[in-house]
Design an enzyme around this catalytic site. Structure first.
Site, short mmCIF file in Angstrom:
data_model
loop_
_atom_site.label_atom_id
_atom_site.label_comp_id
_atom_site.label_asym_id
_atom_site.label_seq_id
_atom_site.Cartn_x
_atom_site.Cartn_y
_atom_site.Cartn_z
N GLY A 125 0.84 -1.18 0.00
CA GLY A 125 0.00 0.00 0.00
C GLY A 125 0.88 1.23 0.00
N ALA A 126 1.92 1.19 0.81
CA ALA A 126 2.86 2.29 0.93
C ALA A 126 4.06 1.84 1.75
CB ALA A 126 2.19 3.47 1.61
N GLU B 22 7.16 3.47 4.39
CA GLU B 22 7.44 4.65 5.19
C GLU B 22 8.88 5.17 5.10
OE1 GLU B 22 6.74 1.58 6.46
OE2 GLU B 22 8.07 1.08 8.11
N GLU C 25 1.75 5.91 7.62
CA GLU C 25 3.16 6.08 7.24
C GLU C 25 3.82 7.22 8.03
OE1 GLU C 25 4.22 3.68 5.68
OE2 GLU C 25 2.29 2.96 4.95
N GLU D 28 4.13 -2.09 13.46
CA GLU D 28 2.96 -2.04 12.58
C GLU D 28 1.66 -1.91 13.37
OE1 GLU D 28 3.27 -1.31 9.75
OE2 GLU D 28 5.23 -2.02 9.10
ZN LIG Z 1 3.43 0.14 8.47
#
Ligand SMILES: [Zn+2]
Ligand SMILES: *[C@@H]1O[C@H](CO)[C@@H](O)[C@H](O)[C@H]1NC(C)=O
Ligand SMILES: *[C@@H]1O[C@H](CO)[C@@H](O)[C@H](O)[C@H]1NC(C)=O
Ligand SMILES: *[C@@H]1O[C@H](CO)[C@@H](O)[C@H](O)[C@H]1NC(C)=O
Ligand SMILES: *[C@@H]1O[C@H](CO)[C@@H](O)[C@H](O)[C@H]1NC(C)=O
Ligand SMILES: *[C@@H]1O[C@H](CO)[C@@H](O)[C@H](O)[C@H]1NC(C)=O
Ligand SMILES: *[C@@H]1O[C@H](CO)[C@@H](O)[C@H](O)[C@H]1NC(C)=O
Length: 935
Positions: A340-341, A343, A377, A399
């Site tokens: 998804g992304a 960081e 993020e 997470e």
């Molecule tokens: Zn994460």
């Protein structure tokens, strides 16, 4: 990193995007480099003999010896594209570079171990203290999961000595998602009909480094890139200049400021011609990058608007109370991105769907997703980047925390959404499913149990993200949110620029002075993190007896687990806060707080703050069921009572008819949470019965089915009602969908369908239609450049009932010219979700397993979800047999990160078989009775 609820979630990734000109238009190339995470261990591995390498035996240890500590890297990278990208399947890319790492020796040695995935072309080791070169005897690249590069020296590295290691490397990028990968697509085709997406060519490449999260160092990066492009990295550029005016490609050199001390997995670079827009922030320079057309059309505006605001909120006393330590923050939307992304510190990378919002085209749920991912993020910029786990076994803390805090971040910018309530649907109810299997696993793993890259990959699952968030939310509520955040602040202060284990956080939470709560945090949390699963709390309101046991779909548990359970209770006629939090830390006890007075109801786990389910005596269930849709019961509990009832019924704690009864009053409720909870649970009935005679009476009855794409923030029920009604073959509704879609087909250019209804309408129209509708949607899918629109169409294409279309669509998923690699697995899952596609999807996956695991496996963790997706409906002995056969056809290594998912699928299928056998008749009768009553 952020992982979508239904969007793929992945590993640490650094990215290179670059744009090059070539025949036939401009091609944007992207290279994603996924760092391999091999670990750091205090005990040095035995140095193998010169002739014997690890592949001849099991690797004794995949961690670096820890005798050399990197301090600073100077890295030069030059991606060179030298072929024309006119043959999608046969292109190659060369990547050259060199790196000097300055390190300290803490234990005398003659060898250097570090990580590399390719041979080095040049190696020089220098003794910095004595200013001389140490000759290299030879280098060995380990051909196994360790990814070690061993450099044997003629001289000795002395304790406390300072050294440097120079390596030059050059590699061809190969086709493998696990390493570097490159993907290309044609931008702004010059001819109108040219809609080809160039096939992604995946490739891998790594610069040699000490690639473990605890090996933090500073990085000074230089990127040599093409004229007309710009380079981004974690820090600000100090300037760029062309290196030669004579060279055909006229490369530029961009040097970046030295980074703060950071982990290798957070490094990122991009080279592109993307444009950007700026966000407001009083100190930090924030820019959001995307394809120039997307920026021009304003699609990055929403992301840019909220980013500065969320960052400032996190910096405030309310959250971290600590400024963002870098001077800039870039975020970039990549056309191909498997997570998804990610960081990366100062340069956050996103899928386009996680960053770009198009007013009037994207739906409310797309917007919600963007805000959530950005908030996730940005939380990592502190929790993860500034303070980093020592090793991947503590990934859950990173997470889980980012997932939990993201709800605060989003709530801050969009208070009207009531997003905080949705953690119950999006995370808690979802992970409750996985965590009620005996094949689940505890949040915490031992450091030693996480060794290979696929061990690490397996950790990126819903337990890590969602259960992590759920238990932190419970702890925060138990300690009081203010105390929790105070502890977090002090912890971040204490460990900035270094590494931690999860116990460090418990210690800091423990230290926070508070008059009212003194908790042995580490002991309490150990019951939630070291034991898998969660308890069901059983309350007998006649006596006030309360007990806990391990909740499993298939009983009984092999473990005598006892949790330290904080329980918030509410009683009829009393304010929600009237009773203090009750604690159950033994298997069973009697407490007056749980006793019903004068036949009044008792409700436990207010707002589902605790990570557990609740069962009551039948009389209390009756009292509550009648009230489920009244304001007396807090909203979240109205949903949770339904979810608990259905799952308690699946595990045979209560009758299935009791669970079904909880839904009877649904039509009186206008709230999303109860509806969504009911629909998701009824979904299970659909999956179990949509191939059987139960489906008839079930359909007549109610509100069934919905599609998983829709998580809008408002007008929920409008959407639910439409998709529910449509999938029950209610003619009017399908007609309506078809009419809207027909309008669009005739009109072609302007799409009359309201964004929040698109996924549903498209799906229904394609389901009701034939080849014409399908081809139209396929054309739109190929043409649109809006990622969220593409996703909706890609989903809707799976809704057709025509087997030949579904089969062809399945074939498309393995052709990256048609379906991008990052979308292949979710597309197969969509097809399997369709009852007409179930069997063919499973056959397809089995037939192509070798190819899929080779081309789509590797580091990408959506693999496990493929198994989960295609086996969701499994509920017959024959299907169980097929699963077992599949499991025995491949060894552990061939199954890779899917092996745990396969175990879970087998267990789930067993539970389903049992459940269907035991409940089919009852369910059939219930629905028959209900439909005769309502008609
Ligand atoms: Zn994460
Ligand atoms: C490896 O080295 C050890 C210690 O130097 C020695 O005892 C052993 O025989 C060697 N093994 C081989 C296969 O050369
Ligand atoms: C690309 O090149 C490969 C190898 O030369 C060849 O087999 C393949 O047919 C080519 N593909 C196209 C689309 O030209
Ligand atoms: C490192 O690579 C760059 C770019 O190719 C080159 O200019 C530089 O000379 C190299 N450094 C060394 C020490 O070889
Ligand atoms: C590294 O070099 C060795 C020796 O030249 C070669 O056998 C090996 O295949 C190379 N490995 C890789 C990954 O390129
Ligand atoms: C679990 O507890 C029961 C009763 O206290 C005891 O009999 C049993 O031996 C325990 N089992 C395990 C595996 O500890
Ligand atoms: C609750 O306790 C009462 C009194 O001991 C008992 O009669 C009843 O069976 C219990 N109910 C349940 C559901 O265990």
């Amino acid at each position: 990193m952020a992982i979508g609820i239904y969007i793929s979630k992945v590993l640490a990734i650094a990215t290179v995007v670059m744009t090059v000109s070539s025949i036939g238009g401009i091609i944007t190339m992207m290279i994603v480099y996924e760092t391999e995470r091999i670990k750091m261990n205090p005990t040095p591995p035995p140095t193998p003999n010169a002739t014997i390498l690890y592949p001849t035996g099991p690797p004794p240890n995949l961690r670096l010896p820890g005798n050399l500590i990197p301090e600073r890297y100077e890295l030069v990278l030059q991606p060179r594209l030298y072929t024309f990208v006119n043959n999608a399947t046969n292109q190659s890319l060369i990547f050259t570079g060199n790196s000097t790492v300055y390190f300290r020796c803490v234990e005398k040695t003659k060898t250097i171990f570090l990580h590399s995935k390719q041979n080095v072309t040049d190696v020089t080791v220098k003794d910095l203290d004595n200013k001389k070169t140490i000759n290299v005897k030879n280098t060995i690249l380990y051909n196994n999961e360790s990814n070690f590069l061993e450099i044997r020296l003629e001289g000795v590295l002395e304790e406390d000595g300072n050294y440097s290691l120079f390596t030059a490397f050059e590699g061809e990028l190969l086709d493998d998602l696990a390493g570097f990968y490159m993907s290309s697509y044609k931008k702004e085709p010059s001819t109108k009909d040219d809609t080809t997406q160039m096939q992604p060519t995946d490739a891998r490449k790594v610069f040699p480094c000490f690639d473990e999260p605890a090996m933090k160092a500073e990085f000074k990066v230089t990127i040599i890139h093409r004229f007309g492009t710009h380079a981004l990295a974690n820090e600000k550029a100090t300037g760029e200049k062309p290196i030669s005016f004579y060279c055909h490609t006229r490369p530029k050199v961009t040097r970046f400021q030295t980074t703060k001390k950071m982990s290798t997995y957070l490094l990122a670079f991009t080279v592109s011609d993307f444009h950007s827009i700026v966000s407001k922030h009083e100190r930090v320079e924030i820019k959001t990058y995307a394809r120039p057309e997307a920026i021009k059309a304003g699609h990055a505006k929403y992301a840019a608007d909220i980013t500065g605001n969320i960052l400032a909120f996190y910096e405030s006393k309310e959250v971290f109370g600590m400024i963002y330590p870098l001077s800039k923050l870039d975020q970039i939307a990549l056309p191909d991105f498997s997570a998804g992304a990610m960081e990366n510190w100062g340069l956050v990378t996103y899928r386009e769907t996680a960053l770009l919002y198009e007013e009037g085209v994207s739906s409310t749920s797309n917007k919600e997703w963007i805000a959530t991912v950005i908030a996730h993020e940005l939380a990592h910029q502190w929790f993860g980047n500034l303070v980093t786990m020592k090793w991947w076994n503590d990934l859950w803390l990173n997470e889980g925390f980012a997932t939990y805090i993201s709800y605060m971040g989003v709530d801050h910018i969009e208070p009207k959404w009531n997003i905080k309530d949705l953690i119950v649907l999006n995370d808690i109810q979802t992970v409750f499913q996985v965590d009620s299997l005996a094949s689940s696993h505890p949040l915490s793993s031992n450091e030693d149990d996480v060794q290979t890259p696929s061990d690490i990959t397996e950790l990126f699952d819903s337990i890590t993200y969602s259960k992590g968030a759920a238990v932190l939310r419970m702890l925060s509520d138990y300690l009081k949110d203010r105390v929790f955040m105070d502890g977090v602040k002090k912890y971040l202060q204490a460990f900035q620029y270094s590494n931690v284990v999860h116990k460090d956080l418990w210690e800091y939470l423990q230290k926070v002075k508070d008059d009212t709560v003194v908790l042995p945090v580490a002991e309490v949390m150990a019951t939630w993190t070291m034991q898998m699963g969660y308890p069901v709390i059983t309350i007998n309101t006649t006596t006030g007896d309360v007990s806990q046991e391990h909740f499993l779909l298939i009983q009984p548990s092999d473990y005598n687990y006892t949790w330290h359970v904080p329980i918030k209770v509410m009683k009829e006629g009393l304010a929600p806060t009237a009773l203090p939090t009750q604690v159950l830390a033994v298997p069973k006890e009697r407490k007056s707080a749980f006793k019903s007075e004068d036949g009044k109801w008792v409700l436990a786990n207010i707002n589902c703050m605790g990570y557990f389910r609740v069962n009551y005596d039948p009389a209390n269930w009756d009292r509550l069921i009648h009230l489920i849709y009244s304001q007396e019961i807090p909203l979240i509990n109205r949903g949770q009572l339904i979810d608990d009832a259905f799952n308690l019924a699946r595990a045979k704690h209560i009758n299935v008819t009791l669970a079904l009864r909880t839904t009877k009053y649904l039509r009186n409720d206008t709230e999303y949470i109860p509806w969504e909870s009911a629909l998701r649970n009824l979904d299970y009935f659909i999956l179990m019965f949509d191939r059987s005679e139960v489906y008839g009476p079930m359909q007549v009855n109610c509100f069934f089915s919905h599609n998983h794409l829709i998580f809008p923030l408002c007008k929920y029920n409008q959407i639910n009602a439409i998709s529910v009604a449509c999938s029950n073959d209610i003619e009017d509704c399908q007609k309506m969908a078809k009419k809207l879609f027909d309008n669009w087909m005739t009109n072609n250019t302007s799409n009359p369908i309201q964004p929040n209804l698109k996924a549903t309408i498209y799906c229904q129209a394609i389901a009701a239609g034939g080849e014409k509708e399908w081809e139209f949607a396929w054309g739109k899918f190929q043409n649109t450049t809006t990622a969220s629109e593409k996703d909706k169409l890609r989903f809707a294409l799976s809704c057709t009932r025509k087997i030949w279309l579904l089969n062809r669509y399945l074939e498309y998923t393995l052709n990256p010219d048609k379906i991008r690699k990052m979308d292949a697995i979710s597309t197969i899952n969509y097809i399997a979700r369709n009852v007409a596609g179930q069997a063919i999807a499973w056959n397809f996956v089995r037939a192509h397993w070798n190819y899929i695991s080779l081309e789509y496996g590797g580091g990408i963790m959506s693999f496990g979800r493929l198994i989960e997706g295609v086996t969701q409906r499994f509920s017959t002995d024959f299907e169980l047999q097929e699963l077992r056969q599949f499991q025995s056809d491949y060894n552990e290594e061939e199954l890779g990160s899917a092996s745990r998912a396969l175990e879970q699928a087998i267990e789930r299928t067993q539970a389903n078989i049992k459940w269907v056998k035991e409940n089919k008749q009852t369910v059939l009768e219930w629905f028959r009775k209900e439909s005769s009553e309502s008609s």
